[in-house]
Design an enzyme around this catalytic site. Sequence first.
Site, short mmCIF file in Angstrom:
data_model
loop_
_atom_site.label_atom_id
_atom_site.label_comp_id
_atom_site.label_asym_id
_atom_site.label_seq_id
_atom_site.Cartn_x
_atom_site.Cartn_y
_atom_site.Cartn_z
N GLU A 76 0.83 -1.22 0.00
CA GLU A 76 0.00 0.00 0.00
C GLU A 76 0.85 1.25 0.00
O GLU A 76 0.63 2.19 -0.76
CB GLU A 76 -0.92 0.01 1.22
CG GLU A 76 -1.71 1.32 1.32
CD GLU A 76 -2.74 1.34 2.41
OE1 GLU A 76 -2.83 0.39 3.19
OE2 GLU A 76 -3.51 2.32 2.47
N ASP A 96 -0.88 -5.04 3.00
CA ASP A 96 -1.40 -3.85 3.68
C ASP A 96 -0.76 -3.86 5.06
O ASP A 96 -1.17 -4.64 5.91
CB ASP A 96 -2.93 -3.89 3.75
CG ASP A 96 -3.48 -2.55 4.24
OD1 ASP A 96 -4.66 -2.28 4.02
OD2 ASP A 96 -2.72 -1.77 4.86
N ILE A 98 -0.75 -1.78 7.62
CA ILE A 98 -1.71 -1.45 8.69
C ILE A 98 -3.04 -1.18 8.01
O ILE A 98 -3.20 -0.18 7.31
CB ILE A 98 -1.27 -0.21 9.51
CG1 ILE A 98 0.06 -0.48 10.26
CG2 ILE A 98 -2.38 0.18 10.51
CD1 ILE A 98 0.52 0.67 11.15
N ASP A 99 -3.97 -2.14 8.18
CA ASP A 99 -5.32 -1.91 7.61
C ASP A 99 -6.20 -1.40 8.75
O ASP A 99 -6.36 -2.06 9.77
CB ASP A 99 -5.91 -3.20 7.04
CG ASP A 99 -7.27 -2.91 6.43
OD1 ASP A 99 -7.35 -2.00 5.58
OD2 ASP A 99 -8.25 -3.55 6.84
N THR A 101 -5.87 2.32 9.42
CA THR A 101 -4.94 3.33 9.98
C THR A 101 -5.69 4.38 10.79
O THR A 101 -5.20 4.82 11.84
CB THR A 101 -4.15 4.01 8.84
OG1 THR A 101 -3.41 3.00 8.15
CG2 THR A 101 -3.20 5.05 9.38
N ASP A 215 -6.21 -4.86 0.35
CA ASP A 215 -7.29 -5.14 1.33
C ASP A 215 -7.95 -6.47 1.05
O ASP A 215 -8.49 -7.12 1.95
CB ASP A 215 -8.36 -4.04 1.25
CG ASP A 215 -7.84 -2.69 1.68
OD1 ASP A 215 -7.96 -1.74 0.89
OD2 ASP A 215 -7.28 -2.60 2.79
O1 I4D Z 1 -6.08 1.93 6.80
P1 I4D Z 1 -5.90 1.84 5.35
O2 I4D Z 1 -5.08 2.95 4.75
O3 I4D Z 1 -5.40 0.49 4.94
O4 I4D Z 1 -7.36 2.09 4.71
C1 I4D Z 1 -8.46 1.32 5.12
C2 I4D Z 1 -9.49 2.20 5.77
O5 I4D Z 1 -8.91 2.73 6.95
C3 I4D Z 1 -10.71 1.35 6.12
O6 I4D Z 1 -11.74 2.19 6.64
C4 I4D Z 1 -11.27 0.66 4.91
O7 I4D Z 1 -12.25 -0.22 5.31
C5 I4D Z 1 -10.21 -0.15 4.21
O8 I4D Z 1 -9.78 -1.20 5.04
C6 I4D Z 1 -9.01 0.69 3.88
O9 I4D Z 1 -8.00 -0.11 3.31
MG MG Z 2 -3.28 0.28 5.12
MG MG Z 3 -6.34 -1.06 4.01
#
Ligand code: I4D
Ligand code: MG
Ligand code: MG
Length: 272
Positions: A76, A96, A98-99, A101, A215
Amino acid sequence: MFLIYINNPCIAALAAENTIAVQSAVKQEKQVSSKSTPTDLVTEADHQVEELIISTLREKYPSHTPVDYNLRFIGEESSAAGVKCELRDDPTWIIDPIDGTCNFVHSFPMVAVSIGFAVKKELELGVIYHCFDGTLYTARKGHGAFCNGVRLQVSKEKDVSKALILTEIAHLLMEVRISPLTRSVRIIGSSTLALCHIASGAAEAYYQYGLHCWDIAAAAVIIREAGGYVIDTTGGPLDLMSRRVVAAGTRQIADYVVKQLQPINYGRDDLT
Ligand SMILES: O=P(O)(O)O[C@H]1[C@H](O)[C@@H](O)[C@H](O)[C@H](O)[C@@H]1O
Ligand SMILES: [Mg+2]
Ligand SMILES: [Mg+2]
């Protein structure tokens, strides 16, 4: 031949090691910035965890990589930094770091590390580690899906009036169309963990427009190996780079969700 890479415990340990990095970072002051939109947050920890995962994988698998293949990485934060996001036949890790964040920044306990693996564009392996409660979801194509070693099975519910639906806040407008016949809708702010809830049978379906290949990759293997469906929002086969997905325990619920959706075009991961 490339399945020699697929050694769940090793990759799971890698996800776990990085979870420790995330857990310690949660407690520290965070430098928060944004990417594509003001709510698309990124922190130093996102970059550090992705770099750690990629360097560890390169280190762990130098000998396994035949000279005529280039072990590839789609991450990512590398993608955000301009590295081309292109899935080729080469063995490719899709990460990913940190999904969730935004959840991480707020110490809201829905954050995961997600590592998927594809060979010849086929998703072969998925590992997702819940950074707050240490839940580890793993799956290898043809070998089942597990949560902390316990086999996963999707919900077999076909009656949409008994279905719990997960999605993201950006698509609540569609919730109006989806919810009348369903039991309820939930939003947790991490697509990878929401998709793991489909694999575990804790919810019946998930839909999202605007997410990314990192994701979907690991979670798609986990859901499919738990007996579920991961398809395109049109009802056709999943297009990993299309930035949209419908996942469900049964085809009946998947088809119901597909019928209620209004297409939203976020472009493609491989055309940025
Ligand atoms: O945290 P990152 O940058 O990975 O983005 C995620 C979003 O935070 C989530 O709401 C959304 O549901 C997705 O998971 C999205 O990838
Ligand atoms: Mg992420
Ligand atoms: Mg994500």
